[in-house]
Design an enzyme around this catalytic site. Sequence first.
Site, PDB file in Angstrom:
ATOM      1  N   GLY C 163      17.855 -43.950  33.054  1.00 21.84           N
ATOM      2  CA  GLY C 163      18.599 -42.786  32.594  1.00 21.84           C
ATOM      3  C   GLY C 163      17.679 -41.591  32.400  1.00 21.84           C
ATOM      4  CB  CYS C 164      18.274 -37.965  32.772  1.00 20.47           C
ATOM      5  SG  CYS C 164      19.845 -37.826  31.903  1.00 20.47           S
ATOM      6  CE1 TYR C 165      19.229 -35.662  26.466  1.00 19.65           C
ATOM      7  CE2 TYR C 165      21.171 -36.859  27.149  1.00 19.65           C
ATOM      8  CZ  TYR C 165      20.599 -35.717  26.658  1.00 19.65           C
ATOM      9  OH  TYR C 165      21.364 -34.632  26.354  1.00 19.65           O
TER      10      TYR C 165
END
Lengths: 352, 352, 352, 352
Positions: C163-165
């Site tokens: 995931g990006c976060y």
Amino acid sequence: MKDSIQTAVLGVSGYAGAELARLLLHHPNLKGRPPVFLGRAEAGQDSSLTALHPQLVDNNGSAGLKIEPFSWELLKERGVEVLFLATPHEQSREYAPLALEHRIRVIDLSGAWRLSEADNRAVYKFDDDGSAVTAAVQTKAVYGSPELHRDEIRDAELVANPGCYATSIILGLKPLVAAGVLDLDRGIICDSKSGVSGAGKAPSAKTHYMYAADNLSVYGAFSHRHMGELLEQLGLDRSQIVFTPHLLPIPRGILSTIYVTFREKKSPSEVDALYREFYAGSPMVRIFGAGHLPQIQYSVRTNYCDIGFELDKDGRRCIVVSCLDNLLKGAAGQAVENLNLMCGWDEAAGLE
Amino acid sequence: MKDSIQTAVLGVSGYAGAELARLLLHHPNLKGRPPVFLGRAEAGQDSSLTALHPQLVDNNGSAGLKIEPFSWELLKERGVEVLFLATPHEQSREYAPLALEHRIRVIDLSGAWRLSEADNRAVYKFDDDGSAVTAAVQTKAVYGSPELHRDEIRDAELVANPGCYATSIILGLKPLVAAGVLDLDRGIICDSKSGVSGAGKAPSAKTHYMYAADNLSVYGAFSHRHMGELLEQLGLDRSQIVFTPHLLPIPRGILSTIYVTFREKKSPSEVDALYREFYAGSPMVRIFGAGHLPQIQYSVRTNYCDIGFELDKDGRRCIVVSCLDNLLKGAAGQAVENLNLMCGWDEAAGLE
Amino acid sequence: MKDSIQTAVLGVSGYAGAELARLLLHHPNLKGRPPVFLGRAEAGQDSSLTALHPQLVDNNGSAGLKIEPFSWELLKERGVEVLFLATPHEQSREYAPLALEHRIRVIDLSGAWRLSEADNRAVYKFDDDGSAVTAAVQTKAVYGSPELHRDEIRDAELVANPGCYATSIILGLKPLVAAGVLDLDRGIICDSKSGVSGAGKAPSAKTHYMYAADNLSVYGAFSHRHMGELLEQLGLDRSQIVFTPHLLPIPRGILSTIYVTFREKKSPSEVDALYREFYAGSPMVRIFGAGHLPQIQYSVRTNYCDIGFELDKDGRRCIVVSCLDNLLKGAAGQAVENLNLMCGWDEAAGLE
Amino acid sequence: MKDSIQTAVLGVSGYAGAELARLLLHHPNLKGRPPVFLGRAEAGQDSSLTALHPQLVDNNGSAGLKIEPFSWELLKERGVEVLFLATPHEQSREYAPLALEHRIRVIDLSGAWRLSEADNRAVYKFDDDGSAVTAAVQTKAVYGSPELHRDEIRDAELVANPGCYATSIILGLKPLVAAGVLDLDRGIICDSKSGVSGAGKAPSAKTHYMYAADNLSVYGAFSHRHMGELLEQLGLDRSQIVFTPHLLPIPRGILSTIYVTFREKKSPSEVDALYREFYAGSPMVRIFGAGHLPQIQYSVRTNYCDIGFELDKDGRRCIVVSCLDNLLKGAAGQAVENLNLMCGWDEAAGLE
């Protein structure tokens, strides 16, 4: 003339509706008489005004206000005298005639009643165009531009509140057109740019942040609905004016860059005088004058239309710049001006 | 034709300079031969390229690059064959003649050498205008628009890289003007909008975030410096064209909305054909065609100039929309195209 | 090791899909072998890639690419060896096991296969959790963080792209957690801010320009899906870390401000050394070091994760700042790193 | 108590000064008594208020207002009773003691008089610290947070208007700190984000649109000036609280995300009750309550401080979100609250 009246607003969910709510809740003549807010009750949903628009929460009592299900009985019971329609134009076509039957005056923010010529209305594809009732109501409709039709508005039963782009262009051009100084054979070019709130609150590909931000796009070239208003209010034909809207990456505000040619050489002070004379009694137009061009940031969140111009050295070619807030002077604010005129109040009441 | 050459860049501190550095560092013909970066050494300051432009840090060796104090000896020592001037126009007036004396070819990104007519140059107030040296150098200068002057650029000693606004307008108009289809008596209106990087890196009241954000403003009405380029490259006189720049609240990108009138009725496919024919051999122009208008977001961060148009039902009035990235096709990217042509490489090398 | 392979992308309509398409079309090992783009054919719709993403139009042949209706036969026929799933997690749960059956390796950009513990997966409410097939596939899934699992990725059949976060926080924290220097009783606070592209392309009230622009809002406090990735990859339990995402008014980019406390006083150079050592062989992490904090603008439109920190005078409290582009290092770029590793190519190929 | 008084504003050129001018010009108790606007007359410059701030032009008489050269004689002549200092802190250190000598009450918007402890003041590097006069004046200064010091403000000669960040954090934390429910050993983290107007009107590299737009950056980690206010007003020591400011790409607004831990498990309604009780008599704080987090867009362009929180399932970890407009509740609006209290008027007069 009454000191205060009871108003109602149908369709408060959009951006213009929210601004209208805010203005009416703080209007000096409406203190203690909040509008009746009307809409569709959606099952299970919080019907409070501030659930819909949290920015309207303040300590002046807005917290208790509800959006109530519309009925003519309710309007009657509450003694509503003026009904604002902040509804899509199809709905406004339906409700305005019924309101007049119920002897309720109407200020309609949609495009439903702005156009007197069928040709111009064609763009809206109204089902009911041609019916006798519609024709009769259309006749009563006054185009709600205080600067152009102040007197008719005072007595109007139905005010068709102008379009946002149309307001910016009409106010920028009217003094020059009315004075007969323009060379219309050279054509008028209106290059307008609007913030995203003009595209409405419904989420769509074009209102997505990723589409609108860091971008600029043209839409509706040669085909925007507001063209009819320009033609009728300025007394022009289609061959004399081009209008191109653009979507700006800002929340609100319109700037129209308008290109005209004078029939004969003019000096800056002559052009300036035409504007100042025309708007002498108009509190909501600010003349920036020759060489002082307004910007969006000056008029945004105000109800002013700001107008300035730059004249070419040849004295004939002129760029007029007209700015306003599309949700205020271009919608809810101008609607309140119309309310003020209809009630005999100060045109600018509640707007400064 | 050589496979690679040594380049140098004077004035890498601005936005166009940074883009130029990035493009040259990744250019396939310049692998392992980074440009010599030149500037003023400020005492006590980190002279590394990446201290100035942290976004240029990557793992390809940019970390070690320094900005070196300019001297002709250094250029000679490094064997520089092409010098990019990303300097203010006054400096470019000074350096270009000296470079030619040192037999170094020049690509100048400023407005110093773009204009062949003294009248048009007047806006720049060059001290040296009229001197014999200047006049001789001016004669050698080629306007660096590959689409218009591809062949002259190949052999040029001095290329005057076009202005950003000028590129967007000239590329949008040239096919129509060249074909002789425009009714020039009706006038051409160029309403252009540019992102803030066009205003340069020096902090000022107008580049302050609070001024530019959520705003739109006109500047330089009837007086912008790029007008001379339009006149010379399009062969028009001042009475035939109006150009108005606006400051958009976006970092980069230009959209020009151009209003023209055809002498005779045209069909969309006829207009489309004029564009496709004119740009047949031009890899950096994308024709969107009739009814498909480009937007800033499509061309930004590319080296393309995107062009589309919308023709009125009358077949005579036409809106041309031209978009590009002011720092790429409008500056550093077009400069690299010129380098490619001067070196006999593929016009689009390092640009896709 | 092959020099090139055939890839396919299912689900190219979103923002990460578009970036993935762009990266693969320009990847040096995939020249002349564009991915097979797969999706649902909608009747009457233009199925060309560039109709969907006009910014992908270039002069390198993208113009002819179509989005083809998905079928396993088609993949077989085209000899697809690696399939990218840029699909919602439910779809990825369905397609990944089938791809493995067809002996096609998978890089999944969704959250479908990132979590090994059922507790952490609960947030996704997968229907199929607990089935034997799913459990078997889950066992094969490798968390696609090259910096943490480089070797496992090389041989993986199924890579779960992070995931990006999660990427921004894990890369910011891992060197400190791995070194055992943190006082975990004091808790770790991760205050993360992301641009709007992280919220996806589907128009919604929250992605409307009017909601996102000129605003900042918290969402998913104590409940964001990426928490499971943090716990598993960092080896923490829920009581030791808090993660709060915010929606930033920018198109792309994530900045995570991470607050930690060291068990014992550290010097800036000691902390710096921990980072540099941990990322010694990682081309896609840039260490800004002590007192040099990265900003979103430096990493956006790159595949880098930038990390810097500021140590308090007490030598124990430390603020780590980690920045990346959510669509590149946080999605499509990291997916290409994983492809590179799976194919034995340079980890950074096609990413600079 | 007087119905109206004469005010003056020194330093109206900045953003807070402009907001203060707007508020005072429309204040119900100051109708017909515009403030005396004071500044440095710059030779040859238009000294009208609206030349400086075109957005202040309206039809209520602002057009005629001038910025006059400061002198104590002028203040005396005009009968000024309250002087607002919207000046840099060095100037406020100089003017405030002189005003008190002239028996003029002062509301100072700078950081000059906010801090009672020399240690905390050290960050400002005041030349005069330690002098007897300064010490005497410092003793008289009241920290102008109506929610914390309402009664002292009423009688104050010198009010030190709080900092914008400090206001958002102090109001978010005070009810919890005052109730003694926080586990201060776990530390309090204040992650604050502010719009660009907080950085002032002077053009600089950091306020350039190109720096601030599409970006997010941390500044002043462990070293921001407002820390002293937090410590003194909350009664904390440096080891108990971390405050990190970020620069948001928006014109105005602050959101502080505050991480606290309760000593003992709490329910949402218990936490809610602490806030509602503490702010029972405070018209300018809006409690959003448990699970309802405020956003910047709700409080911007209002004088409210909005507070909400989210409690973790463990009942101990809690995220408090506090929002306000840095130019209103964070500066000019709070200054008007202080004026209202000093004059015995309604605390919210002129602010809704």
